[in-house]
Scaffold this motif. Structure first.
Motif, PDB file in Angstrom:
ATOM      1  N   ALA A  75       4.052  14.631  -2.629  1.00  0.00           N
ATOM      2  CA  ALA A  75       4.541  13.836  -1.500  1.00  0.00           C
ATOM      3  C   ALA A  75       4.790  12.404  -1.929  1.00  0.00           C
ATOM      4  N   ASN A  76       3.870  11.835  -2.684  1.00  0.00           N
ATOM      5  CA  ASN A  76       4.034  10.472  -3.168  1.00  0.00           C
ATOM      6  C   ASN A  76       5.242  10.362  -4.089  1.00  0.00           C
ATOM      7  N   ALA A  77       5.432  11.349  -4.952  1.00  0.00           N
ATOM      8  CA  ALA A  77       6.587  11.333  -5.867  1.00  0.00           C
ATOM      9  C   ALA A  77       7.910  11.438  -5.092  1.00  0.00           C
ATOM     10  N   VAL A  78       7.935  12.276  -4.060  1.00  0.00           N
ATOM     11  CA  VAL A  78       9.149  12.416  -3.254  1.00  0.00           C
ATOM     12  C   VAL A  78       9.480  11.097  -2.558  1.00  0.00           C
ATOM     13  N   PHE A  79       8.460  10.446  -1.982  1.00  0.00           N
ATOM     14  CA  PHE A  79       8.703   9.175  -1.300  1.00  0.00           C
ATOM     15  C   PHE A  79       9.084   8.084  -2.300  1.00  0.00           C
ATOM     16  N   THR A  80       8.485   8.105  -3.467  1.00  0.00           N
ATOM     17  CA  THR A  80       8.837   7.122  -4.487  1.00  0.00           C
ATOM     18  C   THR A  80      10.286   7.311  -4.923  1.00  0.00           C
ATOM     19  N   ALA A  81      10.670   8.547  -5.149  1.00  0.00           N
ATOM     20  CA  ALA A  81      12.056   8.835  -5.551  1.00  0.00           C
ATOM     21  C   ALA A  81      13.025   8.471  -4.430  1.00  0.00           C
ATOM     22  N   GLY A  82      12.610   8.722  -3.193  1.00  0.00           N
ATOM     23  CA  GLY A  82      13.461   8.392  -2.034  1.00  0.00           C
ATOM     24  C   GLY A  82      13.615   6.907  -1.874  1.00  0.00           C
ATOM     25  N   ALA A 100       0.851  -1.187   0.000  1.00  0.00           N
ATOM     26  CA  ALA A 100       0.000   0.000   0.000  1.00  0.00           C
ATOM     27  C   ALA A 100       0.884   1.233   0.000  1.00  0.00           C
ATOM     28  N   SER A 101       0.323   2.335  -0.411  1.00  0.00           N
ATOM     29  CA  SER A 101       1.056   3.588  -0.455  1.00  0.00           C
ATOM     30  C   SER A 101       1.435   4.052   0.958  1.00  0.00           C
ATOM     31  N   VAL A 102       2.723   4.247   1.188  1.00  0.00           N
ATOM     32  CA  VAL A 102       3.193   4.729   2.485  1.00  0.00           C
ATOM     33  C   VAL A 102       2.602   6.106   2.767  1.00  0.00           C
ATOM     34  N   VAL A 103       2.665   6.967   1.780  1.00  0.00           N
ATOM     35  CA  VAL A 103       2.142   8.320   1.965  1.00  0.00           C
ATOM     36  C   VAL A 103       0.634   8.272   2.191  1.00  0.00           C
ATOM     37  N   GLY A 104      -0.066   7.460   1.426  1.00  0.00           N
ATOM     38  CA  GLY A 104      -1.519   7.344   1.585  1.00  0.00           C
ATOM     39  C   GLY A 104      -1.913   6.861   2.970  1.00  0.00           C
ATOM     40  N   LEU A 105      -1.236   5.842   3.462  1.00  0.00           N
ATOM     41  CA  LEU A 105      -1.536   5.321   4.797  1.00  0.00           C
ATOM     42  C   LEU A 105      -1.201   6.339   5.882  1.00  0.00           C
ATOM     43  N   ARG A 106      -0.044   6.988   5.742  1.00  0.00           N
ATOM     44  CA  ARG A 106       0.350   7.978   6.743  1.00  0.00           C
ATOM     45  C   ARG A 106      -0.602   9.179   6.735  1.00  0.00           C
ATOM     46  N   GLN A 141       3.613  18.661   4.473  1.00  0.00           N
ATOM     47  CA  GLN A 141       4.624  18.264   5.460  1.00  0.00           C
ATOM     48  C   GLN A 141       5.299  16.961   5.042  1.00  0.00           C
ATOM     49  N   HIS A 142       4.551  16.036   4.476  1.00  0.00           N
ATOM     50  CA  HIS A 142       5.167  14.803   3.997  1.00  0.00           C
ATOM     51  C   HIS A 142       6.111  15.086   2.824  1.00  0.00           C
ATOM     52  N   ALA A 143       5.713  15.994   1.938  1.00  0.00           N
ATOM     53  CA  ALA A 143       6.584  16.335   0.815  1.00  0.00           C
ATOM     54  C   ALA A 143       7.880  16.975   1.305  1.00  0.00           C
ATOM     55  N   PHE A 144       7.779  17.901   2.251  1.00  0.00           N
ATOM     56  CA  PHE A 144       8.977  18.553   2.800  1.00  0.00           C
ATOM     57  C   PHE A 144       9.826  17.554   3.585  1.00  0.00           C
ATOM     58  N   ALA A 145       9.182  16.684   4.344  1.00  0.00           N
ATOM     59  CA  ALA A 145       9.927  15.712   5.153  1.00  0.00           C
ATOM     60  C   ALA A 145      10.682  14.720   4.283  1.00  0.00           C
ATOM     61  N   GLY A 146      10.197  14.492   3.084  1.00  0.00           N
ATOM     62  CA  GLY A 146      10.870  13.559   2.182  1.00  0.00           C
ATOM     63  C   GLY A 146      12.287  13.978   1.846  1.00  0.00           C
TER      64      GLY A 146
END
Length: 177
Positions: free
Chosen positions: A170-177, A26-32, A86-91
């Motif tokens: 945010a999802n793109a940042v986490f995916t790239a990370g 599942a999407s980490v960002v979506g769940l968070r 905040q999730h996008a910045f935290a990434g």
């Protein structure tokens, strides 16, 4: 939202705790975002109830019932935008290993360009133009503007659009990370 949430997310990233979440199908960002939004709504309802009573007692009733009707969904959208941003910045912690500096930057951007510190109308016209193309006003200015009696339903559309964009970022940042 929780104070210093960017630092908490950054710690989860730099410590490697996020890796176990990324193993799930599942999407980490979506769940968070869903979990944080659930917690934030409880805090929002409590804050609005207490704050609403205090304001009503000291200042009087709201200037517009229609404005308050628009304020409620605007508040929920503002919280969603705030959480996604905040999730996008935290990434950034995927690359920087520490999100404290991004928390500081984010906080200042919301305060000034989001209209939390001063109304956006008192900023120079060139800076007002800048605030219209950035997501920060969707987080604090829009709900406050509606609550103060300005009937601008377009602000809800703007907030909804920013919620989608910020969630994708945010999802793109986490995916790239």
């Amino acid at each position: 939202t929780k104070p210093r949430m960017i630092e908490t997310i950054g710690w989860d990233i730099s410590s490697g705790a996020i890796v176990t979440e990324m193993l799930r199908p599942a999407s980490v960002v979506g769940l968070r975002l869903a979990a944080e939004l659930g917690e934030a709504v409880v805090r929002l309802v409590a804050s609005l109830a207490v704050g609403g009573v205090i304001v009503w007692l000291y200042v009087g009733p709201p200037p517009s019932a229609a404005g308050i009707a628009l304020f409620v969904p605007a508040s929920l959208l503002a919280v969603g935008c705030n959480l996604a941003a905040q999730h996008a910045f935290a990434g950034a912690a995927f690359w920087l290993r520490d999100a404290r500096s991004t928390w500081f930057l984010y906080q200042k951007l919301v305060f000034v360009l989001g209209g939390m510190l001063i109304p956006l109308e008192v900023l120079p016209s060139w800076l007002q133009t800048v605030t219209r193309v950035l997501p920060f006003r969707a987080m604090s200015y829009a709900p406050a503007r509606l609550a103060s009696g300005h009937l601008e339903p377009g602000l809800l559309v703007e907030q909804a659009a920013w919620l989608v964009v910020l969630s994708l970022v945010a999802n793109a940042v986490f995916t790239a990370g």
